[in-house]
Motif scaffolding. Structure first.
Motif, PDB file in Angstrom:
ATOM      1  N   ARG A 299       4.658  -3.788  -2.170  1.00 10.33           N
ATOM      2  CA  ARG A 299       3.434  -3.129  -2.627  1.00 10.33           C
ATOM      3  C   ARG A 299       3.615  -2.486  -4.002  1.00 10.33           C
ATOM      4  NH1 ARG A 299       2.184   0.639   2.429  1.00 10.33           N
ATOM      5  NH2 ARG A 299       4.475   0.623   2.470  1.00 10.33           N
ATOM      6  N   ASP A 425       3.497   8.361  -4.345  1.00  4.49           N
ATOM      7  CA  ASP A 425       2.333   7.915  -3.561  1.00  4.49           C
ATOM      8  C   ASP A 425       1.944   6.474  -3.909  1.00  4.49           C
ATOM      9  OD1 ASP A 425       0.486   8.342  -1.561  1.00  4.49           O
ATOM     10  OD2 ASP A 425      -1.053   9.110  -2.911  1.00  4.49           O
ATOM     11  N   ASP A 428       0.504   2.322  -0.433  1.00  8.20           N
ATOM     12  CA  ASP A 428      -0.885   2.292   0.011  1.00  8.20           C
ATOM     13  C   ASP A 428      -0.985   1.640   1.392  1.00  8.20           C
ATOM     14  OD1 ASP A 428      -3.596   2.052   0.380  1.00  8.20           O
ATOM     15  OD2 ASP A 428      -4.004   1.143  -1.567  1.00  8.20           O
ATOM     16  N   ASN A 430      -3.541   0.894   2.979  1.00  9.82           N
ATOM     17  CA  ASN A 430      -4.667  -0.036   3.069  1.00  9.82           C
ATOM     18  C   ASN A 430      -4.309  -1.425   2.570  1.00  9.82           C
ATOM     19  OD1 ASN A 430      -6.657   1.869   4.046  1.00  9.82           O
ATOM     20  ND2 ASN A 430      -6.529   2.822   2.028  1.00  9.82           N
TER      21      ASN A 430
END
Length: 605
Positions: A299, A425, A428, A430
């Motif tokens: 990611r 951060d 994710d 999602n």
């Protein structure tokens, strides 16, 4: 006083009532989430596993006795309500599925009263996990946990449907099996009928599913409990559930193809995610080289760079010393983190030490292009420039380097990139990034045992082109093994199995087993192989991990109905626990004084 359901039958779950039912009389049942008494009207939010529904109690509709009864309702009372569906009289609640309607009650029965629960039954509870797990039956009433378990049920149902349509047969295998200690530690079960002998609970149905292929069943699956007596972590439990699959007359591509279709159906129909096929593949060697992990999280970037050739002639002894010992120097570029405070860099150094690093070298590129580094004084300006170029560094970046044996460097930087990604951060939930990792090493050397051990299990087929290396360089042999990885977590793994006797015998020889040892441990499988065995392969998913990621949770405890805690105990049932002396006598088991004393000390603590 609890009342009877006699004469009542539930017509709808809470969120099954909709605007289409306005004007109808319905019967709903569930738990009181909360009650609001406005004097002339009493409002109750009724909860069942489907969600919430507002009930309105008006003395004109339900009578004085019914209204008085409604005034005494408390959280978690179990009630049955008969009433008419109406459009909501107050403001519509857009956050509720039933926010546009309400039930105007004409009858109320209190089926069960409840004490005040030890914590609020609410989503995203802030209650300490130990307390929630002690009262897990209450914790499981929380809507978020109920959604997770409903999702788990849907995943299992879809899996069964899909595999049945693909010609798989669901066949159960035994829970009481023979211990074959070549892997994690077994849970053992003493036999009363055979004193001094033990069953083992299965770590997986591996041998049985291979026997089913020998028996001609062609395609098998099972959603099955497995057991491993090992230390726990967020994605591990002593008992866990596998989606277990085995196929005959197939090779790697066949297994991957059917499982890609399964994942595509599962994610689309459960959480609406379109999994694009084919799923990307990457060899183990490439995954380690680029990400320092055999389950890389794709990611985000921050890939490892091998700068061994760049620094081989520099004056920094940490780098050159590692290279002289056959190790490597590799780094990651924390994009835009050049201004990271020294305190945070020191924390990263300590983090790296937790994975075997002796230290961590860093180089920050200031916005004006100058360098701030822990090792700059040992290198020339030209060498530093060359290193920065190799790392694709630019003003504002932070470069971090590890120098050691390859295994340590990979472990350090692989975990460091994840730690930095967490702090920035970048993970994710999602995004669902799948990856097949292929061509794992067949073997790994155990310094503790002084021999090679199977990286997966002793029945994994070597790559055909590497067979000759079994005699000369067994550590370089690649396996026809594959893992399916999602967002940096291995959710499943499998391999093509050995089905030819001479290869299986060679494998046991490399593992240091004599023929007698092999037959003592696995004789029932090896004997079956004498009677005609098809080429076969399989894969097993960790259902708990899979659903954890689908539900965007951080722990598998949030997708298991009754999980254990870190010491493998159940806070709700107080298991494991002592048993009666008579039971031990029947099994011929005596508990040593040392164990009794240790248990007593543990209890006192």
């Amino acid at each position: 006083m609890a009342e009877s359901m006699r004469g009542l039958s539930r017509t709808h779950r809470c969120t099954e009532v909709s605007k289409a039912n306005i004007g109808e009389t319905v019967t709903v049942m569930g738990w009181v989430q909360k009650r609001r008494n406005l004097g002339s009207l009493i409002f109750v939010d009724l909860r069942d596993r489907s969600g919430l529904l507002q009930i309105v109690f008006d003395e004109n509709d339900i009578g004085t006795d019914g209204f008085d009864k409604a005034g005494k309702l408390r959280s978690e009372f179990v009630i049955a309500v008969v009433g008419k569906v109406e459009a909501r009289s107050g403001a519509v609640n857009e956050n509720m599925a039933t926010g546009g309607i309400e039930i105007r009650a004409t009858e109320l029965r209190v089926l069960s009263e409840a004490e005040t629960p030890p914590f609020p039954i609410e989503e995203e509870s802030n209650t300490k996990e130990d307390l929630r797990l002690k009262y897990r039956y209450l914790d499981l009433r929380r809507p978020d946990l109920q959604r997770n378990l409903i999702m788990r049920s849907n995943v299992a149902t879809l899996t069964r449907q899909f595999l049945a349509e693909e010609g798989f047969l669901e066949i159960e295998t035994p829970m009481l099996t023979k211990s074959t200690p070549e892997g994690a530690r077994d849970y053992l079960v003493p036999s009363r009928v055979h004193p001094g002998n033990f069953y083992a609970l299965p770590q997986s149905p591996q041998l049985f599913k291979q026997l089913l292929m020998c028996s001609g069943y062609d395609r098998y699956f099972q959603i099955v409990k497995c057991f491993r007596d090992e230390d726990l972590r967020a994605d591990r439990q002593p008992e866990f559930t596998q989606i277990d699959i085995e196929l005959s007359f197939v090779d790697v591509d066949d297994v991957i193809a059917v499982n890609e279709r399964l994942l595509q159906k599962m994610f689309k129909e459960t959480i609406g995610i379109d999994v694009q096929l084919p799923i990307r593949r990457m060899t183990y060697a490439e995954a380690m080289d680029r990400f320092g992990s055999d389950k890389p999280d794709l990611r985000f970037g921050m890939e490892l760079k091998n700068v061994s050739d760049v620094v081989k002639d520099c004056g920094f002894a940490v780098f050159t010393g590692a290279l002289e010992k056959g190790g490597s120097v590799r780094g990651i570029n924390a994009d835009g983190q050049g201004a990271m405070p020294r305190k945070k860099i020191d924390a990263l150094v300590e983090f790296a030490k937790g994975f075997g690093a002796k230290g961590l070298a860093y180089l920050a590129i200031n916005e004006d292009g100058t360098y701030k580094s822990s090792f700059a004084k040992f290198m020339t300006e030209e060498q530093l420039d060359t290193l920065v170029t190799a790392m694709q560094g630019k003003p504002g970046d932070l470069l971090l380097f590890a120098a050691d044996e390859d295994d340590i460097v990979f472990d350090v930087l692989g975990n460091l990139r994840l730690e930095i990604a967490r702090s920035l951060d970048l993970l994710d939930k999602n995004v669902y990034n799948f990856l097949w990792v292929t061509e794992f090493p067949l073997l790994e050397y155990s310094k503790e045992q002084g021999r090679y051990v199977a990286k997966h299990h002793p029945f994994t087929m070597p790559m055909e082109e590497d067979l000759d290396l079994l005699d000369t360089e067994p550590g370089k042999v690649r396996a026809k093994a594959y893992d399916i990885v999602l967002n940096g977590t291995e959710i499943g793994g499998g391999s093509v199995r050995i089905f030819q006797n001479h290869i299986q015998e060679k494998m046991f020889e490399v593992l240091g087993f004599s023929k007698e040892d092999a037959y003592d441990r696995f004789g029932f499988l090896l004997n079956a192989f004498k009677y005609g065995v098809p080429p076969h392969a399989g894969l097993a998913y960790g259902l708990d991990r899979l659903v954890m990621l689908m539900a965007k949770e951080d722990s598998i405890r949030d997708v298991i109905a009754f999980p254990k805690v870190k010491d493998a105990s159940c806070l709700m049932t107080d298991a494991p626990n002592i048993v009666e002396e008579k039971q031990l006598e029947e099994l011929g088991i005596e508990i040593s004084e040392e164990v009794v004393e240790a248990a007593a000390e543990s209890t006192e603590e």
